[in-house]
Design a protein around this motif. Sequence first.
Motif, PDB file in Angstrom:
ATOM      1  N   LYS A   1       0.835  -1.369  -0.126  1.00  0.00           N
ATOM      2  CA  LYS A   1       0.082  -0.140   0.203  1.00  0.00           C
ATOM      3  C   LYS A   1       0.905   1.073   0.108  1.00  0.00           C
ATOM      4  O   LYS A   1       0.534   2.221  -0.280  1.00  0.00           O
ATOM      5  CB  LYS A   1      -0.954   0.006   1.071  1.00  0.00           C
ATOM      6  CG  LYS A   1      -1.947  -1.056   1.151  1.00  0.00           C
ATOM      7  CD  LYS A   1      -2.885  -1.323   2.076  1.00  0.00           C
ATOM      8  CE  LYS A   1      -3.758  -2.375   1.787  1.00  0.00           C
ATOM      9  NZ  LYS A   1      -4.607  -3.091   2.763  1.00  0.00           N
ATOM     10  N   ALA A   2       1.998   1.018   0.266  1.00  0.00           N
ATOM     11  CA  ALA A   2       3.000   2.281   0.228  1.00  0.00           C
ATOM     12  C   ALA A   2       3.669   2.330  -1.056  1.00  0.00           C
ATOM     13  O   ALA A   2       3.899   3.542  -1.344  1.00  0.00           O
ATOM     14  CB  ALA A   2       3.946   2.041   1.509  1.00  0.00           C
ATOM     15  N   ALA A   3       3.810   1.273  -1.832  1.00  0.00           N
ATOM     16  CA  ALA A   3       4.764   1.263  -2.904  1.00  0.00           C
ATOM     17  C   ALA A   3       4.089   0.839  -4.200  1.00  0.00           C
ATOM     18  O   ALA A   3       4.593   0.611  -5.202  1.00  0.00           O
ATOM     19  CB  ALA A   3       5.860   0.125  -2.502  1.00  0.00           C
TER      20      ALA A   3
ATOM     21  N   THR B   1      12.591 -21.105   0.985  1.00  0.00           N
ATOM     22  CA  THR B   1      12.793 -19.846   0.512  1.00  0.00           C
ATOM     23  C   THR B   1      12.093 -19.787  -1.103  1.00  0.00           C
ATOM     24  O   THR B   1      11.597 -20.446  -1.378  1.00  0.00           O
ATOM     25  CB  THR B   1      14.486 -19.642   0.298  1.00  0.00           C
ATOM     26  OG1 THR B   1      14.676 -20.443  -0.539  1.00  0.00           O
ATOM     27  CG2 THR B   1      14.824 -19.450   1.832  1.00  0.00           C
ATOM     28  N   GLY B   2      12.200 -18.459  -1.388  1.00  0.00           N
ATOM     29  CA  GLY B   2      11.711 -18.336  -2.794  1.00  0.00           C
ATOM     30  C   GLY B   2      10.458 -17.338  -2.758  1.00  0.00           C
ATOM     31  O   GLY B   2       9.684 -17.562  -3.846  1.00  0.00           O
ATOM     32  N   CYS B   3      10.011 -16.836  -1.575  1.00  0.00           N
ATOM     33  CA  CYS B   3       8.768 -16.179  -1.602  1.00  0.00           C
ATOM     34  C   CYS B   3       9.119 -14.616  -1.380  1.00  0.00           C
ATOM     35  O   CYS B   3      10.118 -14.358  -0.413  1.00  0.00           O
ATOM     36  CB  CYS B   3       7.867 -16.732  -0.421  1.00  0.00           C
ATOM     37  SG  CYS B   3       7.374 -18.308  -1.024  1.00  0.00           S
ATOM     38  N   ASP B   4       8.420 -13.655  -1.569  1.00  0.00           N
ATOM     39  CA  ASP B   4       8.402 -12.312  -1.454  1.00  0.00           C
ATOM     40  C   ASP B   4       9.944 -11.702  -1.263  1.00  0.00           C
ATOM     41  O   ASP B   4      10.599 -11.698  -0.271  1.00  0.00           O
ATOM     42  CB  ASP B   4       7.865 -12.130   0.269  1.00  0.00           C
ATOM     43  CG  ASP B   4       7.851 -10.652   0.585  1.00  0.00           C
ATOM     44  OD1 ASP B   4       8.203  -9.848  -0.128  1.00  0.00           O
ATOM     45  OD2 ASP B   4       7.537 -10.405   1.776  1.00  0.00           O
TER      46      ASP B   4
ATOM     47  N   THR C   1       9.992  -7.496  -7.278  1.00  0.00           N
ATOM     48  CA  THR C   1      10.972  -6.241  -7.926  1.00  0.00           C
ATOM     49  C   THR C   1      12.099  -6.905  -8.646  1.00  0.00           C
ATOM     50  O   THR C   1      12.470  -5.759  -9.403  1.00  0.00           O
ATOM     51  CB  THR C   1      11.142  -5.289  -6.693  1.00  0.00           C
ATOM     52  OG1 THR C   1      11.950  -6.122  -5.763  1.00  0.00           O
ATOM     53  CG2 THR C   1      10.011  -4.684  -6.280  1.00  0.00           C
ATOM     54  N   HIS C   2      12.510  -7.862  -8.543  1.00  0.00           N
ATOM     55  CA  HIS C   2      13.771  -8.098  -9.232  1.00  0.00           C
ATOM     56  C   HIS C   2      13.318  -9.180 -10.325  1.00  0.00           C
ATOM     57  O   HIS C   2      13.970  -9.899 -10.895  1.00  0.00           O
ATOM     58  CB  HIS C   2      14.553  -9.257  -8.304  1.00  0.00           C
ATOM     59  CG  HIS C   2      14.941  -8.315  -7.129  1.00  0.00           C
ATOM     60  ND1 HIS C   2      16.066  -7.514  -7.255  1.00  0.00           N
ATOM     61  CD2 HIS C   2      14.695  -8.399  -5.903  1.00  0.00           C
ATOM     62  CE1 HIS C   2      16.179  -6.953  -6.083  1.00  0.00           C
ATOM     63  NE2 HIS C   2      15.480  -7.422  -5.132  1.00  0.00           N
ATOM     64  N   ASN C   3      11.832  -9.033 -10.667  1.00  0.00           N
ATOM     65  CA  ASN C   3      11.367 -10.009 -11.759  1.00  0.00           C
ATOM     66  C   ASN C   3      11.496 -11.510 -11.629  1.00  0.00           C
ATOM     67  O   ASN C   3      11.445 -12.068 -12.758  1.00  0.00           O
ATOM     68  CB  ASN C   3      11.952  -9.573 -13.417  1.00  0.00           C
ATOM     69  CG  ASN C   3      11.221  -9.911 -14.285  1.00  0.00           C
ATOM     70  OD1 ASN C   3       9.996  -9.541 -14.271  1.00  0.00           O
ATOM     71  ND2 ASN C   3      11.724 -10.265 -15.704  1.00  0.00           N
ATOM     72  N   THR C   4      11.544 -11.803 -10.620  1.00  0.00           N
ATOM     73  CA  THR C   4      11.689 -13.364  -9.882  1.00  0.00           C
ATOM     74  C   THR C   4      10.115 -14.048  -9.925  1.00  0.00           C
ATOM     75  O   THR C   4       9.372 -13.256  -9.167  1.00  0.00           O
ATOM     76  CB  THR C   4      12.182 -13.574  -8.757  1.00  0.00           C
ATOM     77  OG1 THR C   4      13.677 -13.351  -8.865  1.00  0.00           O
ATOM     78  CG2 THR C   4      12.419 -15.042  -8.413  1.00  0.00           C
ATOM     79  N   PRO C   5       9.817 -14.959 -10.507  1.00  0.00           N
ATOM     80  CA  PRO C   5       8.380 -15.406 -10.530  1.00  0.00           C
ATOM     81  C   PRO C   5       8.125 -15.944  -9.050  1.00  0.00           C
ATOM     82  O   PRO C   5       8.976 -16.680  -8.505  1.00  0.00           O
ATOM     83  CB  PRO C   5       8.440 -16.508 -11.371  1.00  0.00           C
ATOM     84  CG  PRO C   5       9.443 -16.238 -12.305  1.00  0.00           C
ATOM     85  CD  PRO C   5      10.642 -15.668 -11.585  1.00  0.00           C
ATOM     86  N   ILE C   6       7.226 -15.280  -8.589  1.00  0.00           N
ATOM     87  CA  ILE C   6       6.811 -15.607  -6.934  1.00  0.00           C
ATOM     88  C   ILE C   6       5.212 -16.085  -7.169  1.00  0.00           C
ATOM     89  O   ILE C   6       4.690 -16.486  -5.638  1.00  0.00           O
ATOM     90  CB  ILE C   6       7.124 -14.632  -6.117  1.00  0.00           C
ATOM     91  CG1 ILE C   6       6.344 -13.219  -6.473  1.00  0.00           C
ATOM     92  CG2 ILE C   6       8.599 -14.306  -6.032  1.00  0.00           C
ATOM     93  CD1 ILE C   6       6.536 -12.190  -5.389  1.00  0.00           C
ATOM     94  N   GLY C   7       4.346 -15.824  -8.072  1.00  0.00           N
ATOM     95  CA  GLY C   7       3.204 -16.401  -7.942  1.00  0.00           C
ATOM     96  C   GLY C   7       2.166 -15.177  -7.474  1.00  0.00           C
ATOM     97  O   GLY C   7       2.634 -14.292  -6.941  1.00  0.00           O
TER      98      GLY C   7
END
Length: 426
Positions: free
Chosen positions: A8-10, A179-182, A241-247
């Motif tokens: 909500k901030a970004a 790992t691998g989320c958010d 934000t790094h264009n990594t797929p996270i769903g």
Amino acid sequence: MRMCTWMKAAVGIVALAAHAQAAYAAAGAVKVLHSFQGGSADGAVPLGPLLNVSGTLYGTTTEGGGTGCGGAGCGTVFAIGPDGTESVVHAFAGPPSDGATPFGGLVKVGGTIYGTTNDGGANTCGSIHCGTVFSIGANGAEKIIYSFKGGSDGEYPAGSMVKLGSLLYGTTYQGGGHTGCDTGYTCGTVFSITTAGAEKVIHAFTGVGSDGGNPSGALIEIAGTLYGTTEFGGLSQCTDTHNTPIGCGVVYSMSTGGGDTILHAFKGGSDGQTPSEGVVDVGGQLFGTTIVGGAGSTCQGGCGVIYSVTTGGNESVVYTFQQAANGFLPAGLVLSGNNLYGVTYIGGKHGCTTGEGCGVAYSASTGGIATVLHDFGKSAKDAELPDSRLIAVGSKLYGVSTHGGTGKCTGPDNSTGCGTVYQLTP
């Protein structure tokens, strides 16, 4: 900190066109019952939903109650009567002996109230502590019954817990070891805990393929099965934000043994993405919101949607938020009578967030016809930036706003005040 607060901030709030999908209604009178003042005497910035206990409302604030936790205070548990008389039940002292920054709501078991804090406790996780589960007895005495450990255990609980049988069930936004989320963080957990504090991780989200990642909303229970959402996970259309797929997030069901079934994996775009709040049961059909996504929206990333999903996994979008004038970044839903009710964090006609509005309250039919009931921020004393599910008590609805009221806190962008408890007459 839970992802939806960062979002909500970004999320990139932009000036929006004047196309309207929801009608405005003359009803929807809002009365501010209490304006938080912050500092040592009162709480500030309430976030979690309220709990009704025999006509007295209990809730939490993320700040206030003292000068700890960087000077803003570590948060409070408060009580407020029908006449608006408010008292601080407990002021959190912060780590290592107490919790800090409660994000979720409260649950009552017998004569004791239970909740979680997103920070605090005996153990550190990164730059802050891992969070706690706490109890408050009938005499007002608070006790930390569990401090999360991180790693394979959970960390940073954000959503409200639910009682099922003799146990409480809740979620942590991170932890669990996968790992691998958010943006590379761990994916979170579902845990069970006894009222004496014996905790067990029943599911660690992987965020890979069809599993979820990073739950922040409340759990609900239907016929012995848990239902909830995760902000990420599922299929990989959405990226960080790094264009990594996270769903784009999922709706899931889960047994008390931890076996989960993904009922729906959001696809982004017209389907919505990032369901940061939980779901509500309407006769066996689940309704919820996503904070971004939706078709035909002029908000960057979409203004969010209301969706429905059956327990068999059939999902449909029933309403798409179109612009700031009709709401953007919706919180969770509550069913009252035959209608759903909710609020949006921004949107509406009055001030806040660089002119994008202080939020709206609305009603919606299960068929997707929405009506804006109230534009927050219409006066200097009104609530601003509501970010919590409403609760129904009789014919009235009650909620909290993160800012607004007569307090002297400085909120994000153009918002003011330390937050409020308000009553909405639909």
